[in-house]
Design a protein around this motif. Sequence first.
Motif, short mmCIF file in Angstrom:
data_model
loop_
_atom_site.label_atom_id
_atom_site.label_comp_id
_atom_site.label_asym_id
_atom_site.label_seq_id
_atom_site.Cartn_x
_atom_site.Cartn_y
_atom_site.Cartn_z
N LEU A 187 -6.35 -6.88 -6.68
CA LEU A 187 -5.52 -8.02 -7.06
C LEU A 187 -4.93 -7.88 -8.45
O LEU A 187 -3.83 -8.37 -8.71
N MET A 188 -5.63 -7.22 -9.35
CA MET A 188 -5.04 -6.98 -10.66
C MET A 188 -3.78 -6.13 -10.53
O MET A 188 -2.78 -6.36 -11.22
N ALA A 189 -3.79 -5.17 -9.61
CA ALA A 189 -2.59 -4.36 -9.36
C ALA A 189 -1.51 -5.20 -8.70
O ALA A 189 -0.34 -5.15 -9.08
N LEU A 190 -1.89 -6.01 -7.73
CA LEU A 190 -0.92 -6.82 -7.00
C LEU A 190 -0.14 -7.74 -7.94
O LEU A 190 1.09 -7.81 -7.89
N PHE A 191 -0.85 -8.47 -8.80
CA PHE A 191 -0.19 -9.44 -9.68
C PHE A 191 0.55 -8.78 -10.83
O PHE A 191 1.37 -9.41 -11.48
N GLY A 192 0.28 -7.51 -11.08
CA GLY A 192 1.01 -6.82 -12.13
C GLY A 192 2.44 -6.50 -11.75
O GLY A 192 3.29 -6.25 -12.61
N SER A 193 2.74 -6.48 -10.44
CA SER A 193 4.08 -6.18 -9.92
C SER A 193 4.64 -4.89 -10.52
O SER A 193 5.83 -4.79 -10.82
N ALA A 194 3.79 -3.89 -10.68
CA ALA A 194 4.21 -2.59 -11.20
C ALA A 194 4.13 -1.56 -10.07
O ALA A 194 4.08 -1.91 -8.88
N ASP A 195 4.09 -0.27 -10.41
CA ASP A 195 4.16 0.79 -9.40
C ASP A 195 2.98 0.79 -8.44
O ASP A 195 3.10 1.27 -7.31
N ASP A 196 1.82 0.28 -8.89
CA ASP A 196 0.64 0.29 -8.02
C ASP A 196 0.46 -1.02 -7.26
O ASP A 196 -0.56 -1.24 -6.60
N SER A 197 1.45 -1.90 -7.32
CA SER A 197 1.32 -3.22 -6.72
C SER A 197 1.15 -3.16 -5.21
O SER A 197 0.27 -3.82 -4.65
N GLN A 198 1.96 -2.36 -4.52
CA GLN A 198 1.87 -2.32 -3.07
C GLN A 198 0.59 -1.63 -2.59
O GLN A 198 0.01 -2.03 -1.58
N ALA A 199 0.13 -0.63 -3.34
CA ALA A 199 -1.14 0.01 -2.97
C ALA A 199 -2.29 -0.99 -3.12
O ALA A 199 -3.20 -1.04 -2.28
N GLY A 200 -2.25 -1.79 -4.18
CA GLY A 200 -3.26 -2.83 -4.36
C GLY A 200 -3.23 -3.83 -3.23
O GLY A 200 -4.28 -4.26 -2.73
N ASN A 201 -2.04 -4.21 -2.81
CA ASN A 201 -1.90 -5.16 -1.72
C ASN A 201 -2.48 -4.60 -0.41
O ASN A 201 -3.17 -5.30 0.33
#
Length: 420
Positions: A187-201
């Motif tokens: 979720l930290m990746a998801l809410f960052g809306s950066a390059d790793d956002s979709q992988a986090g999702n």
Amino acid sequence: MTSSPPPSACPAHALTTGLPPLSSATTCADPRGVYRRLREQWGSVARVELEPGVAAWLVMGYEEILTITRQERLYSRDARNWRDFQEGVVAPDSGLGPMMFWRANVIGADGAEHRRLRRPLDYGVAKIDQRRMRRSVQATCTELITGFAGQGSADLVAQYAAVIPMLAVADLFGLDTGQGHELLVALMALFGSADDSQAGNRRFEEILSGVMHARRHAPTGDLTSVFLANPELRNDDEILQSIVVMVSAGYETTTTWIAQTLRLMLTDPRFEGRLRGGRLGVDDALDEVLWRDPPMSNMPARYALRDTELGGRRIQRGDALILGLAAANDDPRVHTDDSSTELGNRAHLAWSAGPHACPAQVPARIITRTAVETALHLLPHLRLAVPAEAITPRPSPWTRCPASLPVHFTPSVAHSTARP
């Protein structure tokens, strides 16, 4: 399942709008200064950049947000109406995807469909045993503090505020502690809306899908089982996405609320006095944070269903409008520089408004209040380890959660509290 624009979409980094980025207010030390400059140039509705080449309207007016949230027939929550989405301006792998692409859940629906998908969420929240939740959260807080109480120092974000909501929400949905920590990273990746956002999702949804599968074969009293049994959720995708909404919103917003409340009480002399018997207490701090630094600074999104006008700006069909909740709370038409006049005033827009207002405000307050009070009670002589101005937010266009909150306190032995 997350929907994607057509594969012919041009890369988001190929163009630039020349507009200020949405994150200019969430990542700086003086967000109110950013709002002031935007208002001077644009008024209550400003043009901003979501990512290079992708623009949207940031709605900063209190009344304008109420207008948007109450007029579903004009401002839709369904991202399939987003013109930049339809025309391929937004890349399929955009970091905006997990927060802005359409999902088969309550966030992406309007009208009767929204009401159908909202009812299971309201029912699930009503099923929460608030007393048990308070005891469970207090036990979690005590266990975490026990781990660092003897050291005399800690980071109250990484070691505390970021962990409590995830473990609390994981407990509600029947996840174990290990799964809770995995969700935290995703979720930290998801809410960052950066390059790793979709992988986090993707990882986030994989974990929740696994729990759903387990509960389908062995139901319990947790909220995953409650959602699985709800006849208004018609298929696995709707069930999964309903859980996604509850878990993701419960994590990020509550983490930010805890961290910002602790920051306020440790940096503002009016609240710092609470640690030494001052007159302003935790509930005052909780409410002030909801006004000044709400858990979601910017809420995605509404999409205009026809050409219209808002705040003196011409809005075109398919335009994306971001709800600037923090900016609206700072609207000079409703905000004063005398914060004492806002004590006890809960007319803020921290939870949005209208049919899509947050359904879990009471559980969020229970978690946050318990976390803040437990830290103040168990960490003697608690104080910041760095100057207040050194506290900076972690990168996100949506929230202003402090990246860290380093503190010192008198080393002690915190006694574990048995879980209920």
